[in-house]
Scaffold this motif. Structure first.
Motif, PDB file in Angstrom:
ATOM      1  N   ASN A   1      41.823  39.662  60.996  1.00 26.74           N
ATOM      2  CA  ASN A   1      40.417  39.882  61.359  1.00 26.74           C
ATOM      3  C   ASN A   1      40.257  40.933  62.452  1.00 26.74           C
ATOM      4  OD1 ASN A   1      39.357  38.149  59.457  1.00 26.74           O
ATOM      5  ND2 ASN A   1      39.424  36.374  60.812  1.00 26.74           N
ATOM      6  N   ALA A   2      41.253  41.101  63.275  1.00 28.34           N
ATOM      7  CA  ALA A   2      41.185  42.132  64.303  1.00 28.34           C
ATOM      8  C   ALA A   2      41.130  43.522  63.681  1.00 28.34           C
ATOM      9  CB  ALA A   2      42.391  42.023  65.239  1.00 28.34           C
ATOM     10  N   LYS A   3      41.728  43.646  62.493  1.00 33.24           N
ATOM     11  CA  LYS A   3      41.727  44.918  61.781  1.00 33.24           C
ATOM     12  C   LYS A   3      40.717  44.942  60.648  1.00 33.24           C
ATOM     13  CE  LYS A   3      46.619  45.881  62.714  1.00 33.24           C
ATOM     14  NZ  LYS A   3      47.956  46.162  62.127  1.00 33.24           N
ATOM     15  N   ASN A   4      39.995  43.828  60.460  1.00 36.39           N
ATOM     16  CA  ASN A   4      39.020  43.733  59.361  1.00 36.39           C
ATOM     17  C   ASN A   4      39.672  44.084  58.022  1.00 36.39           C
ATOM     18  OD1 ASN A   4      36.386  42.806  59.060  1.00 36.39           O
ATOM     19  ND2 ASN A   4      35.488  44.854  59.045  1.00 36.39           N
ATOM     20  N   THR A   5      40.859  43.540  57.823  1.00 37.24           N
ATOM     21  CA  THR A   5      41.676  43.890  56.666  1.00 37.24           C
ATOM     22  C   THR A   5      42.204  42.630  55.996  1.00 37.24           C
ATOM     23  OG1 THR A   5      42.336  45.992  57.656  1.00 37.24           O
ATOM     24  CG2 THR A   5      43.722  45.155  55.884  1.00 37.24           C
ATOM     25  N   VAL A   6      42.220  42.667  54.680  1.00 39.64           N
ATOM     26  CA  VAL A   6      42.770  41.593  53.864  1.00 39.64           C
ATOM     27  C   VAL A   6      43.956  42.150  53.082  1.00 39.64           C
ATOM     28  CG1 VAL A   6      42.291  39.951  52.007  1.00 39.64           C
ATOM     29  CG2 VAL A   6      40.526  40.494  53.667  1.00 39.64           C
ATOM     30  N   TYR A   7      44.956  41.307  52.877  1.00 40.59           N
ATOM     31  CA  TYR A   7      46.169  41.737  52.196  1.00 40.59           C
ATOM     32  C   TYR A   7      46.449  40.851  50.979  1.00 40.59           C
ATOM     33  CZ  TYR A   7      46.868  43.846  56.785  1.00 40.59           C
ATOM     34  OH  TYR A   7      46.699  44.556  57.954  1.00 40.59           O
ATOM     35  N   LEU A   8      47.183  41.416  50.050  1.00 38.92           N
ATOM     36  CA  LEU A   8      47.701  40.638  48.924  1.00 38.92           C
ATOM     37  C   LEU A   8      49.166  41.024  48.746  1.00 38.92           C
ATOM     38  CD1 LEU A   8      46.941  38.573  46.698  1.00 38.92           C
ATOM     39  CD2 LEU A   8      46.677  40.541  45.159  1.00 38.92           C
ATOM     40  N   GLN A   9      50.043  40.115  49.156  1.00 36.47           N
ATOM     41  CA  GLN A   9      51.475  40.321  48.963  1.00 36.47           C
ATOM     42  C   GLN A   9      51.844  39.820  47.573  1.00 36.47           C
ATOM     43  OE1 GLN A   9      53.907  41.725  51.032  1.00 36.47           O
ATOM     44  NE2 GLN A   9      55.227  41.501  49.229  1.00 36.47           N
ATOM     45  N   MET A  10      52.413  40.685  46.780  1.00 37.71           N
ATOM     46  CA  MET A  10      52.737  40.351  45.394  1.00 37.71           C
ATOM     47  C   MET A  10      54.251  40.451  45.202  1.00 37.71           C
ATOM     48  SD  MET A  10      49.630  42.328  43.413  1.00 37.71           S
ATOM     49  CE  MET A  10      50.274  43.942  43.791  1.00 37.71           C
ATOM     50  N   ASN A  11      54.862  39.330  44.908  1.00 41.64           N
ATOM     51  CA  ASN A  11      56.313  39.270  44.692  1.00 41.64           C
ATOM     52  C   ASN A  11      56.622  38.886  43.250  1.00 41.64           C
ATOM     53  OD1 ASN A  11      56.727  39.800  47.460  1.00 41.64           O
ATOM     54  ND2 ASN A  11      56.680  37.610  47.950  1.00 41.64           N
ATOM     55  N   ASN A  12      57.838  39.159  42.842  1.00 42.28           N
ATOM     56  CA  ASN A  12      58.289  38.822  41.485  1.00 42.28           C
ATOM     57  C   ASN A  12      57.258  39.273  40.451  1.00 42.28           C
ATOM     58  OD1 ASN A  12      59.881  37.761  39.445  1.00 42.28           O
ATOM     59  ND2 ASN A  12      59.091  35.676  39.689  1.00 42.28           N
ATOM     60  N   LEU A  13      56.885  40.529  40.540  1.00 40.08           N
ATOM     61  CA  LEU A  13      55.856  41.053  39.648  1.00 40.08           C
ATOM     62  C   LEU A  13      56.323  41.075  38.205  1.00 40.08           C
ATOM     63  CD1 LEU A  13      54.530  43.816  42.003  1.00 40.08           C
ATOM     64  CD2 LEU A  13      53.098  42.104  40.887  1.00 40.08           C
ATOM     65  N   LYS A  14      55.371  40.856  37.317  1.00 38.12           N
ATOM     66  CA  LYS A  14      55.626  40.820  35.881  1.00 38.12           C
ATOM     67  C   LYS A  14      54.781  41.880  35.192  1.00 38.12           C
ATOM     68  CE  LYS A  14      56.212  35.797  36.156  1.00 38.12           C
ATOM     69  NZ  LYS A  14      55.748  34.491  35.651  1.00 38.12           N
ATOM     70  N   PRO A  15      55.205  42.347  34.020  1.00 38.90           N
ATOM     71  CA  PRO A  15      54.397  43.347  33.297  1.00 38.90           C
ATOM     72  C   PRO A  15      52.957  42.879  33.075  1.00 38.90           C
ATOM     73  CG  PRO A  15      56.568  43.227  32.323  1.00 38.90           C
ATOM     74  CD  PRO A  15      56.503  42.116  33.357  1.00 38.90           C
ATOM     75  N   GLU A  16      52.747  41.599  32.899  1.00 38.14           N
ATOM     76  CA  GLU A  16      51.391  41.093  32.680  1.00 38.14           C
ATOM     77  C   GLU A  16      50.525  41.129  33.944  1.00 38.14           C
ATOM     78  OE1 GLU A  16      54.271  39.584  31.900  1.00 38.14           O
ATOM     79  OE2 GLU A  16      54.155  37.402  32.220  1.00 38.14           O
ATOM     80  N   ASP A  17      51.114  41.496  35.084  1.00 39.78           N
ATOM     81  CA  ASP A  17      50.334  41.695  36.305  1.00 39.78           C
ATOM     82  C   ASP A  17      49.721  43.092  36.363  1.00 39.78           C
ATOM     83  OD1 ASP A  17      52.874  39.886  38.059  1.00 39.78           O
ATOM     84  OD2 ASP A  17      50.895  39.140  37.473  1.00 39.78           O
ATOM     85  N   THR A  18      50.064  43.946  35.408  1.00 37.41           N
ATOM     86  CA  THR A  18      49.514  45.299  35.367  1.00 37.41           C
ATOM     87  C   THR A  18      48.002  45.254  35.220  1.00 37.41           C
ATOM     88  OG1 THR A  18      51.533  46.270  34.454  1.00 37.41           O
ATOM     89  CG2 THR A  18      49.470  47.453  34.062  1.00 37.41           C
ATOM     90  N   ALA A  19      47.309  45.901  36.142  1.00 34.26           N
ATOM     91  CA  ALA A  19      45.842  45.879  36.154  1.00 34.26           C
ATOM     92  C   ALA A  19      45.342  46.736  37.303  1.00 34.26           C
ATOM     93  CB  ALA A  19      45.331  44.447  36.320  1.00 34.26           C
ATOM     94  N   VAL A  20      44.042  46.959  37.319  1.00 36.06           N
ATOM     95  CA  VAL A  20      43.383  47.497  38.500  1.00 36.06           C
ATOM     96  C   VAL A  20      42.994  46.303  39.365  1.00 36.06           C
ATOM     97  CG1 VAL A  20      41.442  48.806  39.410  1.00 36.06           C
ATOM     98  CG2 VAL A  20      42.530  49.511  37.260  1.00 36.06           C
ATOM     99  N   TYR A  21      43.390  46.336  40.606  1.00 40.78           N
ATOM    100  CA  TYR A  21      43.125  45.245  41.535  1.00 40.78           C
ATOM    101  C   TYR A  21      41.958  45.613  42.450  1.00 40.78           C
ATOM    102  CZ  TYR A  21      47.250  42.705  40.080  1.00 40.78           C
ATOM    103  OH  TYR A  21      48.164  41.988  39.342  1.00 40.78           O
ATOM    104  N   TYR A  22      41.008  44.692  42.548  1.00 45.89           N
ATOM    105  CA  TYR A  22      39.800  44.914  43.338  1.00 45.89           C
ATOM    106  C   TYR A  22      39.722  43.918  44.484  1.00 45.89           C
ATOM    107  CZ  TYR A  22      38.225  47.586  39.266  1.00 45.89           C
ATOM    108  OH  TYR A  22      38.113  48.488  38.244  1.00 45.89           O
ATOM    109  N   CYS A  23      39.317  44.429  45.620  1.00 42.07           N
ATOM    110  CA  CYS A  23      39.008  43.594  46.773  1.00 42.07           C
ATOM    111  C   CYS A  23      37.520  43.301  46.752  1.00 42.07           C
ATOM    112  CB  CYS A  23      39.391  44.350  48.045  1.00 42.07           C
ATOM    113  SG  CYS A  23      38.906  43.576  49.586  1.00 42.07           S
TER     114      CYS A  23
END
Length: 124
Positions: free
Chosen positions: A74-96
């Motif tokens: 919150n100090a940086k007004n930033t949100v994160y998404l850590q993605m591990n063990n990625l799979k081909p089916e995770d392919t997409a455009v990601y929106y915040c």
């Protein structure tokens, strides 16, 4: 004017990791729920993860549970998404996305602000 700007997308091999960032400007979201959604080619947008203002409450789609972690600074007004063990089916455009409300929900129509998206491509 509220802006959400995603970064961190790219091309990665299956089993790899990426961390997406979403920087907010124009207002503070420290009391508001934030979320990540994704849309693959030819598919509808789907919920990925959400987090409340303090970061103490999170929720995930079943397809990413145990592999993805949403967090916020919150100090940086930033949100994160850590993605591990990625799979081909995770392919997409990601929106915040951001809400005016503090309630965490997994429904896209309940979000008031959206970023432009960042492409994530996972090769097999």
């Amino acid at each position: 004017q509220v802006q959400l700007v995603e970064s961190g997308g790219g091309l990665v091999q299956a089993g790899g990791s990426l961390r997406l960032s979403c920087a907010a400007s124009g207002r503070t979201f420290m009391s508001n729920a934030m979320g990540w959604f994704r849309q693959a080619p030819g598919k509808e947008r789907e919920f990925v993860a959400t987090i409340n203002g303090s970061g103490g409450v999170t929720s995930y789609a079943d397809s990413v549970k145990g592999r993805f972690t949403i967090s916020r600074d919150n100090a940086k007004n930033t949100v994160y998404l850590q993605m591990n063990n990625l799979k081909p089916e995770d392919t997409a455009v990601y929106y915040c996305a951001g809400r005016r409300s503090w309630l965490v929900v997994g429904i896209g129509s309940e979000y008031d602000y959206w970023g432009q998206g960042t492409q994530v491509t996972v090769s097999s």
